[in-house]
Design an enzyme around this catalytic site. Sequence first.
Site, mmCIF file in Angstrom:
data_model
loop_
_atom_site.group_PDB
_atom_site.id
_atom_site.type_symbol
_atom_site.label_atom_id
_atom_site.label_comp_id
_atom_site.label_asym_id
_atom_site.label_seq_id
_atom_site.Cartn_x
_atom_site.Cartn_y
_atom_site.Cartn_z
ATOM 1 N N GLU A 42 0.836 -1.203 0.000
ATOM 2 C CA GLU A 42 0.000 0.000 0.000
ATOM 3 C C GLU A 42 0.869 1.250 0.000
ATOM 4 O O GLU A 42 1.703 1.442 0.880
ATOM 5 C CB GLU A 42 -0.900 -0.003 1.245
ATOM 6 C CG GLU A 42 -1.629 1.307 1.471
ATOM 7 C CD GLU A 42 -2.406 1.353 2.796
ATOM 8 O OE1 GLU A 42 -2.349 0.363 3.568
ATOM 9 O OE2 GLU A 42 -3.049 2.378 3.051
ATOM 10 N N ASP B 190 -4.542 0.035 9.732
ATOM 11 C CA ASP B 190 -5.622 0.971 10.075
ATOM 12 C C ASP B 190 -6.838 0.702 9.184
ATOM 13 O O ASP B 190 -6.836 -0.239 8.385
ATOM 14 C CB ASP B 190 -5.132 2.421 9.937
ATOM 15 C CG ASP B 190 -4.641 2.729 8.521
ATOM 16 O OD1 ASP B 190 -4.895 1.919 7.602
ATOM 17 O OD2 ASP B 190 -4.000 3.777 8.329
ATOM 18 N N ASP C 291 -1.313 -0.938 5.726
ATOM 19 C CA ASP C 291 -1.236 -0.389 7.081
ATOM 20 C C ASP C 291 -2.241 -1.060 8.007
ATOM 21 O O ASP C 291 -3.263 -1.569 7.567
ATOM 22 C CB ASP C 291 -1.525 1.116 7.052
ATOM 23 C CG ASP C 291 -0.396 1.880 6.373
ATOM 24 O OD1 ASP C 291 0.716 1.334 6.289
ATOM 25 O OD2 ASP C 291 -0.651 3.016 5.921
#
Length: 655
Positions: free
Chosen positions: A439, A514, A512
């Site tokens: 990413e 998140d 990530d």
Amino acid sequence: MKEYNSKDIVVLEGLEAVRLRPGMYIGTTSSKGLHHLLWEIIDNSIDEIANGFGNKITVTLYKDGSVSVQDNGRGIPVDKHPQLGISGVEVVFTQLHAGGKFNNDNYNFSGGLHGVGASVTNALSEWLEVITNKNGKKYKIEFHSVPNSKGKILGGTVKTPLRCLGSTTETGTFVRFMPDARIFETTNFSGEVIAKRLKEYAFLNKGATIELIDENMLNEDGSCLRRVYKYDGGIKDFVTYLNEGKNPLFATPIYFEAKSDKVKVECAIQYTDAYVENIFSYVNNISTSEGGTHETGFKTALTRVFNDAGREAGFLKEKEANLVGEDYREGITAVLSIKMKNVQFEGQTKTKLGNPEAKSEVENLVYTHLLAIMEKADSKKVLEAIINKGKLAAHARIASKKAKELTRAKNSLEATALIGKLSSCSGRDAKKNELYIVEGDSAGGSAKMGRDRSFQAILPLRGKPLNVEKKRLEQVLQNDEFRSIITALGAGIGDDFSVEDLKYDKVIILADADQDGAHIRAILLTFFYRYMKPLILDGHVYIGVPPLYKISKKNDVKYAYSDEQLREYADEFGKGYDIQRYKGLGEMNPEQLWETTMDPKNRTMIRVSIDDAAEAEKLITTLMGDDIESRKIYISEYANFNKEPDEFDKLKKVK
Ligand code: TTJ
């Protein structure tokens, strides 16, 4: 008690081997292996019911951590086994591979996939008790796993020999056991996992009542949680359930049952306006997620029926060519459940039916019965909807053919341009190579510098990729991110995908930790699930797990992958340490990224697998589809963080 003779010693050694190497029998001692103990027991009751003996199964989770399974079948036999000289029930629980089936005449059809047998459950339990109601009498036998005089634990030995408890009008079997905490990493059964499996069994055995009682989950009124599954429509209800939240092309699924002298076939079909193909097949109640001969026969029959019936009804004109199989499978949701003897399973995960005769048997039965349904006057609308859908699919297929070819063309100019973003590895051994899909450009840059270029390739992703759910292949192929993934893997896409051509053994998603990262992972997994399913089924897809914290004291640096681990390291360091919380992969320098996330010696990865194909399908359509309402309901049901407070309070956890 009579003396042990040599035959008994063989029996004991059998179960000893199970305790010595549990993994050989149940795959793993993780939560998955723990549940395997229960599936072994439940499968016996399912077999009994599937063959027409009894109609109810109750699974109970007790407060002490034990679990029981009860059926109202014929009861396990108690008479002496002619060769072994012990009761049938003792044979079932102490003899490896004995199962509930003594010979083929007792059952027409029986699973035999999970079939390592109930003795394995016994060997890996602290204790196990069996009550069998048979011939008007109630019998009980108890087993346990205890140390012998030398301190060695003998698994599943008789604690209390078979005795008669009196008379009864009931018939059936009750088995309760306590998994052995000395064997398993965890001994907590999951109500959710068990409920899912029981629900599937209830769909596959129409009319049977399958219930789950969980003493650890209380309702508001203090009674314990009870879930009951009973589907009088069987797999027809299954298809309706799978299509919840989608738009069906006709209201009721097509349904039929048929049998020859070799197989029994049950089938339910419904189309929706979606583009994906969902065929779930089962043999003797066992999910065949890798398909096999029965599924091939089914698909062939499907194409023939719709082409023949469509032409006959005038929906396919004389000048129009026949449609091909994949055209008739766009948007299909179908469940095929067959029963047959002597099943042979093949494939990587032993979930592919190998019996050659199943192809022609299923093909003939499905062709005859489905054709008869489609030729009926009141099926005309349904047939028309299917043919029209098929024609649209054929159109898209032809349009996407060129785009597909491009992604396969290794040396064409366009293909080279596409993989321009890819930093390939120098090694040529596809069995060793890894593709990291990373990413963001900055993390991609760190990964490029930190990697071992001899076997690790990096493909950075810019922004969010396209959500492929509800997109036709044609549109997916126009998307640059996916085109580069397809080209990099070099193994085709959709029906043309072949794992043999893979240029990488591991495809590792690195995003990530998140919300955004979770979304990107979900989108990529949806893409692999929809268009490269064998990649997941064969275990090539991984999720890289980056650390959440760096904790250091002077030159001593440690990385923590969870809050718990952070606390552990903080305790170790005592005083005077620094904590850095990583908000994203981009915050790590190349060396750190290598050390924590990419170095095979240190890294943690999650291998993506599909345990339950139907549930995986349901999850993906709900989470990635466009029905917002059912997504909300799903999330509030399964992810507790979103539960309404009072709704959540209804289910109080008790210890
Ligand atoms: C075997 O053939 C003769 C008649 O009884 C058949 C039998 O064993 N039926 C049977 C076994 N029903 N239920 C079971 C069974 C149930 C549980 C919960 C656990 C086990 C190991 C078997």
